[in-house]
Structures are given as structure tokens and as C-alpha cells.
Scaffold this active site. Structure first.
Site, PDB file in Angstrom:
ATOM      1  N   LYS A  49      15.099   8.659 -49.097  1.00  0.00           N
ATOM      2  CA  LYS A  49      16.135   8.197 -48.162  1.00  0.00           C
ATOM      3  C   LYS A  49      17.217   9.267 -48.017  1.00  0.00           C
ATOM      4  O   LYS A  49      17.686   9.542 -46.910  1.00  0.00           O
ATOM      5  CB  LYS A  49      16.736   6.864 -48.635  1.00  0.00           C
ATOM      6  CG  LYS A  49      15.807   5.700 -48.318  1.00  0.00           C
ATOM      7  CD  LYS A  49      16.152   4.400 -49.021  1.00  0.00           C
ATOM      8  CE  LYS A  49      15.044   3.401 -48.731  1.00  0.00           C
ATOM      9  NZ  LYS A  49      15.005   2.231 -49.571  1.00  0.00           N
ATOM     10  N   GLN A  93      18.496  -0.981 -53.375  1.00  0.00           N
ATOM     11  CA  GLN A  93      17.046  -0.812 -53.519  1.00  0.00           C
ATOM     12  C   GLN A  93      16.467  -1.985 -54.320  1.00  0.00           C
ATOM     13  O   GLN A  93      16.921  -2.278 -55.413  1.00  0.00           O
ATOM     14  CB  GLN A  93      16.770   0.526 -54.236  1.00  0.00           C
ATOM     15  CG  GLN A  93      15.297   0.883 -54.331  1.00  0.00           C
ATOM     16  CD  GLN A  93      14.669   1.183 -52.977  1.00  0.00           C
ATOM     17  OE1 GLN A  93      15.223   1.869 -52.148  1.00  0.00           O
ATOM     18  NE2 GLN A  93      13.489   0.630 -52.752  1.00  0.00           N
ATOM     19  N   ASP A 116      19.081  -3.057 -43.812  1.00  0.00           N
ATOM     20  CA  ASP A 116      17.706  -3.554 -43.986  1.00  0.00           C
ATOM     21  C   ASP A 116      17.462  -4.831 -43.182  1.00  0.00           C
ATOM     22  O   ASP A 116      16.334  -5.296 -43.082  1.00  0.00           O
ATOM     23  CB  ASP A 116      17.452  -3.882 -45.471  1.00  0.00           C
ATOM     24  CG  ASP A 116      16.844  -2.711 -46.236  1.00  0.00           C
ATOM     25  OD1 ASP A 116      16.160  -1.884 -45.604  1.00  0.00           O
ATOM     26  OD2 ASP A 116      17.053  -2.647 -47.461  1.00  0.00           O
TER      27      ASP A 116
END
Ligand code: ADP
Length: 282
Positions: A49, A93, A116
């Protein structure tokens, strides 16, 4: 032989486009990523990322926390990140250690920074059909279908897997594109009878060789989301028997190099979209 849906090439061109767009903005888009513990797969995802952010010209910050961290500490950090205007996106995460509630952590991310699209408010918008961003994997598959001019309109779309991250939102995305959506999962009695109807088959079950050639309709589009690591060879395989299925399908994603790179590219796209929103440009 099916046409290969090349996610790697498409993702690279998307990153270039995002970089160009980002360069025109009054400030750099930014994302903060929290990583708890030292799971090697999660470490790799977070590293990737940061690399993608660099390539797109985005600001990125990584916050590493030990797996002994308390839920309260994470919630406190999220509160601060929510208030920092340099970060357009905040991401934790997953998975998290068992003593931390993923649900509470996801709900503590400000919905407008929820890159997300896992926050219940954003899930609700997605169900209603008017969300600005989509979870990265379905968004990536949508972009791949667009790039190869594959329409879901009037098609039978079969999802294998109903997770909140992949299967469920993927079905919603295809429904929005006027597909007729069928969800399959562990309780589906005759999986093959369902998959054989699919014009678009999306498989996200995490079961190597689940989908054989005889389970696929000739001319179908087959999207393999899974990344299963073969214990013997160490190589990644999907859920689809690629050799057999690529003989029957019209389009198929490779593993690796299909959905994976697209998921990564869509995270960057979501950061840019949220940045534009925060800058009043959308
Ligand atoms: P992901 O996060 O990649 O979507 P999960 O492990 O959360 O994966 O979910 C796996 C999904 O796959 C579940 O919805 C489960 O019902 C489905 N699944 C697993 N094995 C089978 C199977 N043999 N047949 C049909 N569906 C399956």
C-alpha cells in the site's frame, strides 16, 4: 481459449492516471494505515500500500502497533486520525487479534475517511445503490469488466462466497449494473447447478480447485478472487481450475495478476475520490 483479463497491466495504467490527477490537486491525497501485530501477509499488504501511494504521489503514514495493544488505544488513535485533515483515508489492516473487536474498530473510522467502505453507513449507502466508493475488490472487478466491455446488464451473475468484503458487495455492484444475482455459499446444496447458469461467475471461497471445467457455462466470464498458497510449491493458486476453465470461458482472470492488482489500484482510487470530496471537488 479464453481472453485473459489482465489486472496487472490495467492496474498500472490506473495508477498512472491517478498520479496525473493527484498532481493537479491543491494538496496531496493522504492515507493513514494501522497495522497491528506481525502477521507476514498483513505486513506485505501494508508495504504494498505504501509503495502504491508513492507511485501515485500520495502521502502515506504507517502506524505499527504490537498485538498486545488494547482496543481503547486503537480507538484513541483512530479518533486523532479522523481529525487530521492531511489524511483523506484511514485504514486498519484486517484481521485484528482476537481480543479486539473488528466491528467496533471499523465503526470508529469516520465514514468520510472509510477508504475500504466497510463502515455500516457506507455499507447502507452501497445497499441503497448511491455510495461514492465501493470496497476495493468489487470495485476492481467492476473496473476490469469495464475495461474489457463486459456488461452485466441482463446477465446471470453467480457469486460463490458471501463475505462482507468480497462476495456480498460484489453481488450488490452487479445488481446495480442490472445483473440477475445469485449468491452461493457453504450451504448451497448443488453448487455446480448454480455456477453452470452463470454468464458472469465470481469465485471468492478460498477453496483451491473448487470450480472445474464442467461447472462453467461455455462463453462465461470467470473471475477468480482467491489467493490460496500451495503448501508444497509456495505458489499462489485461485479457486478455479484454470487450465480446464480457460478452455470453456470467454474471459478469465489469472491468479496472480488478475483481481489482486486491481484491488490495490482501487484503494488508491478510493483515496483520490475521498481527497476530492474533502477538497470540495466532487
Ligand atoms: P473472502 O474474504 O475471500 O470473501 P471468506 O473466507 O470470508 O473469504 O468467505 C468464504 C466464502 O466462501 C463463504 O461465504 C463461504 O460460504 C464460501 N465457501 C467456502 N467454501 C465453499 C464451498 N465449498 N462451496 C460454496 N461456497 C463456499
Amino acid at each position: 481459449m479464453a481472453t485473459i483479463l489482465d489486472g496487472k497491466v490495467l492496474a498500472a495504467s490506473i495508477r498512472l492516471k491517478l498520479r496525473e490527477e493527484a498532481a493537479l490537486l491543491p494538496r496531496r491525497p493522504g492515507i493513514a494505515v494501522i497495522l497491528v501485530g506481525d502477521d507476514p501477509a498483513s505486513q506485505l499488504y501494508v508495504k504494498n500500500k505504501a509503495k502504491d501511494c508513492e507511485e501515485c504521489g500520495f502521502l502515506s503514514r504507517r502506524i505499527d502497533l504490537p498485538d498486545t495493544v488494547s482496543e481503547e488505544e486503537i480507538l484513541g488513535i483512530l479518533n486523532k486520525l479522523n481529525a487530521e485533515t492531511i489524511y483523506d483515508g484511514v485504514l486498519v489492516q484486517l484481521p485484528l487479534p482476537a481480543h479486539i473487536s473488528e466491528k467496533r474498530v471499523i465503526e470508529a473510522i469516520a465514514p468520510e475517511k472509510d477508504v475500504d467502505a466497510f463502515h455500516p453507513l457506507n455499507v447502507g449507502r452501497m445497499v441503497r445503490g448511491d455510495s461514492v466508493i465501493w470496497p476495493c475488490t468489487p470495485a476492481g472487478i467492476g473496473a476490469l469488466l469495464d475495461a474489457y466491455d463486459i456488461s452485466a446488464d441482463g446477465k446471470v451473475c453467480v457469486m460463490v462466497g458471501r463475505s462482507n468484503i468480497v462476495g456480498k458487495p460484489m453481488g450488490l455492484l452487479l445488481l446495480r449494473r442490472h445483473g440477475t444475482v445469485i449468491y452461493c455459499h457453504r450451504h448451497t446444496p448443488d453448487l455446480a447447478a448454480m455456477t453452470r447458469q452463470a454468464d458472469i461467475l465470481v469465485v471468492a471461497a478460498g477453496q483451491p480447485r473448487l470450480i472445474s471445467g464442467s461447472m462453467v457455462k461455455p462463453g462465461a466470464t470467470v473471475i477468480d478472487v482467491a489467493m490460496n498458497r500451495d503448501a508444497e510449491t509456495g505458489r499462489f493458486t485461485g479457486d478455479v481450475c484454470f487450465d480446464e476453465v480457460s478452455e470453456k470461458a470467454a474471459f478469465i482472470t489469472p491468479v496472480p495478476g488478475g483481481v489482486g492488482p486491481m484491488t490495490r489500484a482501487m484503494l488508491m482510487q478510493n483515496v483520490l475520490t475521498l481527497a476530492k470530496l474533502h477538497m470540495g471537488l466532487l
